[in-house]
Design an enzyme around this catalytic site. Structure first.
Site, PDB file in Angstrom:
ATOM      1  N   HIS A   1      23.249  49.580  -0.888  1.00  0.00           N
ATOM      2  CA  HIS A   1      21.229  50.032  -0.544  1.00  0.00           C
ATOM      3  C   HIS A   1      20.985  49.742  -1.849  1.00  0.00           C
ATOM      4  O   HIS A   1      20.828  50.542  -2.794  1.00  0.00           O
ATOM      5  CB  HIS A   1      21.673  50.656  -0.127  1.00  0.00           C
TER       6      HIS A   1
ATOM      7  N   ASP B   1      21.642  46.097   1.116  1.00  0.00           N
ATOM      8  CA  ASP B   1      20.491  46.396   2.566  1.00  0.00           C
ATOM      9  C   ASP B   1      19.361  47.041   1.676  1.00  0.00           C
ATOM     10  O   ASP B   1      19.508  47.738   1.039  1.00  0.00           O
ATOM     11  CB  ASP B   1      21.268  46.946   3.337  1.00  0.00           C
TER      12      ASP B   1
HETATM   13 NI    NI Z   1      19.900  48.880   6.360  1.00  0.00          NI
END
Ligand code: NI
Length: 234
Positions: free
Chosen positions: A185, A45
């Site tokens: 991430h 993400d």
């Molecule tokens: Ni996020």
């Protein structure tokens, strides 16, 4: 875009399994694939971010791994080549809203705009397709349907908090099982390192890394718009 890849991949997987018998067959990228199915999905993400995402893509390509990227819309245009590369290399690309808004904290039309604007940016760059949604913080308003399947996760090493390669890799390896959707991430160097370390380790254990869409299909789950998926089992 990812949609087209699924049937091809499934045929390849089935062929590999049929051929494998009790033994193992060499897979694309040189990994040994045992006959037992152990599929898992890495998801990233908050990117793209050139410095870190590029290195991640290099590492995934070297290892023959496909992943899923949920992109922040306002970062797409400046990283267009990187996003095009993700698509070319068979990764699934999804929507993480235009400006990383928590969708249950804003007005419904604002939430719809956050999703639609990112979808439009992806369509401009990659063409029409279905861009699945990972809502920031995994939160959507009760009963919300943005017209696509939504994806949460079941393994969260909280990589943004520790930013510690060893800790992140350990948290994943301690909790992963076949069918897991892992949250990372790709904006932190430590998360890139941890992801590649986890890939090396789990490939040795016979895991295959696939996109979320592939993971659901391989588990016999037919993805539906407006539903939230947390693992390969639904
Ligand atoms: Ni996020």
């Amino acid at each position: 875009m990812a949609k087209r890849i699924v049937p091809v991949f499934m045929l390849a997987a089935l062929a590999a399994l049929c051929l494998a018998g009790d033994g193992a067959v060499p897979a694309e990228g040189g990994a040994e694939i045992p006959a037992e199915e152990k599929y898992v999905a890495l998801t990233f993400d908050d990117g793209p971010r050139r410095a870190t995402t590029e290195r991640l893509l290099d590492g995934l390509r070297e290892r023959g791994v496909r992943a899923t990227f949920f992109l922040i819309g306002r970062q797409i245009e400046d990283n267009a080549a990187l996003v095009a590369r993700m698509a070319e290399e068979g990764h699934q690309i999804g929507n993480h809203t235009w400006s990383h808004q928590r969708l249950d904290n804003i007005l419904p039309d604002e939430a719809a705009r956050e999703v639609a604007r990112t979808e439009a940016a992806l369509e401009t760059l990659l063409g029409g397709g279905e861009y699945w949604l990972r809502p920031p913080y995994g939160q959507v308003p009760e009963g919300a349907d943005f017209g696509v399947p939504m994806v949460k996760w079941c393994v969260d090493p909280r990589d943004w908090e520790s930013r510690d390669t060893e800790k992140v890799a350990r948290a994943i390896l301690d909790n992963v099982e076949p069918g897991s959707i892992i949250l990372l991430h790709d904006i932190y160097p430590t998360s890139v390192d941890a992801a590649l370390r986890v890939v090396d380790r789990l490939q040795e254990e016979g895991y295959w890394f696939v996109t979320v869409e592939e993971l659901l299909w391989l588990n016999g789950v037919k993805p539906e718009a407006g539903r939230m998926y947390r693992s390969g089992r639904g």
